[in-house]
Enzyme design. Sequence first.
Site, mmCIF file in Angstrom:
data_model
loop_
_atom_site.group_PDB
_atom_site.id
_atom_site.type_symbol
_atom_site.label_atom_id
_atom_site.label_comp_id
_atom_site.label_asym_id
_atom_site.label_seq_id
_atom_site.Cartn_x
_atom_site.Cartn_y
_atom_site.Cartn_z
ATOM 1 N N HIS A 18 -42.766 6.390 -11.386
ATOM 2 C CA HIS A 18 -43.921 6.040 -10.543
ATOM 3 C C HIS A 18 -44.385 7.553 -9.867
ATOM 4 O O HIS A 18 -43.547 8.374 -9.567
ATOM 5 C CB HIS A 18 -43.593 5.219 -9.268
ATOM 6 C CG HIS A 18 -43.319 3.759 -9.919
ATOM 7 N ND1 HIS A 18 -42.598 2.708 -9.195
ATOM 8 C CD2 HIS A 18 -44.095 2.958 -10.954
ATOM 9 C CE1 HIS A 18 -42.839 1.480 -9.859
ATOM 10 N NE2 HIS A 18 -43.479 1.669 -10.891
ATOM 11 N N GLU A 29 -38.221 2.125 -3.032
ATOM 12 C CA GLU A 29 -37.624 3.299 -3.866
ATOM 13 C C GLU A 29 -37.857 4.777 -3.374
ATOM 14 O O GLU A 29 -38.554 4.798 -2.239
ATOM 15 C CB GLU A 29 -38.322 3.230 -5.270
ATOM 16 C CG GLU A 29 -39.783 3.237 -5.085
ATOM 17 C CD GLU A 29 -40.610 3.038 -6.454
ATOM 18 O OE1 GLU A 29 -40.094 2.025 -7.230
ATOM 19 O OE2 GLU A 29 -41.496 3.761 -6.981
ATOM 20 N N TYR A 81 -39.788 -8.668 -10.323
ATOM 21 C CA TYR A 81 -39.133 -10.061 -10.933
ATOM 22 C C TYR A 81 -37.900 -10.234 -10.987
ATOM 23 O O TYR A 81 -37.704 -11.523 -11.023
ATOM 24 C CB TYR A 81 -39.779 -9.690 -12.584
ATOM 25 C CG TYR A 81 -41.541 -9.243 -12.582
ATOM 26 C CD1 TYR A 81 -42.331 -9.212 -11.669
ATOM 27 C CD2 TYR A 81 -41.689 -8.703 -14.044
ATOM 28 C CE1 TYR A 81 -43.447 -8.708 -11.761
ATOM 29 C CE2 TYR A 81 -43.030 -8.019 -14.015
ATOM 30 C CZ TYR A 81 -43.979 -8.004 -13.010
ATOM 31 O OH TYR A 81 -45.125 -7.494 -13.297
ATOM 32 N N LYS A 88 -72.521 -6.157 -18.951
ATOM 33 C CA LYS A 88 -72.350 -7.435 -19.680
ATOM 34 C C LYS A 88 -72.502 -8.404 -18.945
ATOM 35 O O LYS A 88 -72.257 -9.730 -19.254
ATOM 36 C CB LYS A 88 -70.516 -7.472 -20.154
ATOM 37 C CG LYS A 88 -70.538 -6.298 -21.118
ATOM 38 C CD LYS A 88 -69.031 -6.797 -22.053
ATOM 39 C CE LYS A 88 -68.961 -5.398 -23.402
ATOM 40 N NZ LYS A 88 -67.920 -5.556 -23.730
ATOM 41 N N THR A 114 -63.346 -7.735 -19.371
ATOM 42 C CA THR A 114 -63.689 -7.955 -20.625
ATOM 43 C C THR A 114 -62.676 -6.664 -21.635
ATOM 44 O O THR A 114 -62.817 -6.553 -22.796
ATOM 45 C CB THR A 114 -65.302 -7.646 -21.201
ATOM 46 O OG1 THR A 114 -65.393 -6.466 -20.501
ATOM 47 C CG2 THR A 114 -66.116 -8.750 -20.935
ATOM 48 N N GLY A 115 -62.047 -6.183 -20.840
ATOM 49 C CA GLY A 115 -61.064 -5.091 -21.612
ATOM 50 C C GLY A 115 -59.995 -6.017 -22.022
ATOM 51 O O GLY A 115 -59.558 -7.054 -21.493
ATOM 52 N N ILE A 136 -54.703 -2.909 -9.937
ATOM 53 C CA ILE A 136 -53.632 -2.948 -11.050
ATOM 54 C C ILE A 136 -53.454 -1.528 -11.644
ATOM 55 O O ILE A 136 -52.377 -1.253 -11.778
ATOM 56 C CB ILE A 136 -53.780 -3.949 -11.916
ATOM 57 C CG1 ILE A 136 -53.892 -5.251 -11.231
ATOM 58 C CG2 ILE A 136 -52.712 -4.388 -13.182
ATOM 59 C CD1 ILE A 136 -52.990 -5.937 -10.259
ATOM 60 N N THR A 137 -54.731 -0.843 -11.835
ATOM 61 C CA THR A 137 -54.641 0.169 -12.599
ATOM 62 C C THR A 137 -53.651 1.142 -12.198
ATOM 63 O O THR A 137 -53.339 1.500 -11.031
ATOM 64 C CB THR A 137 -56.038 0.949 -12.015
ATOM 65 O OG1 THR A 137 -57.149 -0.055 -12.556
ATOM 66 C CG2 THR A 137 -56.151 2.019 -13.236
ATOM 67 N N GLU A 138 -53.160 1.776 -13.285
ATOM 68 C CA GLU A 138 -51.851 2.788 -13.012
ATOM 69 C C GLU A 138 -52.815 4.300 -13.542
ATOM 70 O O GLU A 138 -53.350 4.263 -14.428
ATOM 71 C CB GLU A 138 -50.974 2.747 -13.859
ATOM 72 C CG GLU A 138 -49.767 3.762 -13.777
ATOM 73 C CD GLU A 138 -48.259 3.301 -14.490
ATOM 74 O OE1 GLU A 138 -48.378 2.614 -15.201
ATOM 75 O OE2 GLU A 138 -47.474 4.304 -14.393
#
Lengths: 299, 401
Positions: A258, A220, A170, A43, A17-18, A100-102
């Site tokens: 990063h 990297e 990508y 919720k 819901t975010g 996924i959170t950074e």
Amino acid sequence: MSILVTPQTRLLVQGITGAFGARHAQLSIDYGTQVVAGVTPGKGGQIFEHRGVKVPIFDTVAEAVRETKATASAVFVPPPFAADAILEGVDARLDLVVAITEGIPVIDMIKVKRAMQGSTTRLIGPNCPGIVTPGEGKDSHGGCRIGIAPGYIHKRGNIGVVSRSGTLTYEAVFQLTSRGVGQSTCVGIGGDPVNGTSHLDVVQMFMADPDTHGIIMIGEIGGSAEEEAAEWIKAHGTKPVAGFIAGATAPPGRRMGHAGAIVSGGKGTAQAKFDAFRAAGIGVAATPSEMADTLLKMM
Amino acid sequence: MNIHEYQAKQLLKQHGVAVPPGEPCKTVAEAKAAAEKIFAAGHTLAVIKSQIHAGGRGKGTFKHGFKGGVKLAKSVDEAVNFAENMLGQTLVTVQTGPEGRVVQTILVAAAEKILKEFYLAVLLDRANSRPLIMASTEGGVDIEEVAAHTPEKIIKEWVDPAVGIQPFQARKIASGLGLKGDAFNGAVKLIMGVYKTWWESDASMVEINPLAVVETPSGKEAIICVDAKIGLDDNALYRHADIQAMRDLAEESPLEIEASKFALNYIKLDGSIACLVNGAGLAMSTMDIIQHFGGMPANFLDVGGGASKDQVSAAFKIILSDPNVKAIFVNIFGGIMDCNVIATGIVEAVRETGLKLPLVVRLEGNNVAAGKATLDASGLTIISGDTMADAAKKVVAAVAA
């Protein structure tokens, strides 16, 4: 086949819901992914609806798993609550949690990794774009998209892609698809210094997957995960691997966007990683524009 | 985030770690008072240390000719003289670059007689995701040299995060350093405290170099942190208001501070080709490809995954504030983000800033045709690149021309 996920994988979204979670849950539904549940504490009982698809929302992951048979989760929970959300997925015995959170504090991730010892759940990320196993439809529709990658640039095929960076993944996928070459699965393992799954883990899965015929590995600066994967490939690799390392021009001691991209104490340089690639027979792309071509020449 | 030595010592002291008595001073009068206190307590030497976020202070030189950013004073008068020569002056060290740093604060502390120096650090071991304590008998020297040439002189102890540091681990390290008696017991308490400082402050690194066995004015042996360096995990600052308050903006690049206000990740470099890129990996690769084709990047700039028009505009202003910039390379792979939004932002920014420098744009991804059409229709001189390599070659050529 593919690794980690298939078009049949039943996905739940933590933080549905975010704004961020909702947007990407919609994009996954559009891509044809089986989004079967959402979790937002408080919720439970509400419905997340998108283009006629009704996704039930639950208060807890345990409840969502019990009711919907979800096996994988995408975590879109803000950093202060993300470690808790990951461990909730582990507790519910999900096969896969993709964070996924950074911006999760390192110590939170140290605790999460320790708490996951002995668990059967695999964690991908955090701070990662997620996973895509492309589908058979137009613009690879019908695949499994967990996270924030653009689904439409993919194409069903036989190249595995593993990377610490989102946009660079990508770039590689786009190069492959533009040349008519598809992907088995693309995995973004994330740019943090403590993550759930390493280059080596993913490379081993690709080597064992009969439908993956070649691998692009993108790394990297920082740490030694790329070197470890290269060493294993040197001893056990059975398929062509090409790669690139970002950050050859990065100044030492600075974090390049990063959290994990830092050369410290002379360790984790691009040069050391490129050297390890060459020693392992991994094709080195001279520039990021040549990642796909470097691999295709080897195949 | 980095903090000053005196702030690092405050954090260590809060966790029960022994540091030499001393005070941070911003004025000569404060330095005089601090020195008087130290000599009154029976110490025979005081150390005056410039507080800047860079190493090599001792061997540094001030722009007005005064040599040494760290000095030993035998008297209050000498301490005052050093304070006068350091405060408000610019110190150049091997790590500051030729522009140096202005010394706003000095640390005036007791300099005890050092009997033996050691090295102690706590950091994350990325290979196994655990905290690692490193110690060595080779203190006061470059630990990277020790690691490269005599790795057997480095003691390593990993901490299980489920239970935290155990006293036996500190005893193993103290024993490995060859300490006995009071120094051994002092070291055990100190190592526990240094580890707790790392864990409870969400530090990325705590480094004590040198850690030293000293002789106190009363003739006893004690083990203390003579120098201390702490780096903090930026992601965890939200839960440490006290540490946030230690941020010294004077130590940061003004352009980097400005960029952070717009959630842009900008790092200034020395080259002439500015880059504006989405994604950290792609931004690093863009710098690399510029150098590959013979140019030098002026910066790292990641506008993030969901860049807005305002961010693109702010990014242009920031990269144009760097006088070394001779050309701009925009490299966007808009997977989800709309290329047309970026293109509109670029056009607006070029008009707003009256850009005269060559601009090379490589756009790819979502709604790219509309984005390219927006750039074409703008009537602005924008050089278009088809691939990263094509665009990089064009921007390097533009600077060479």
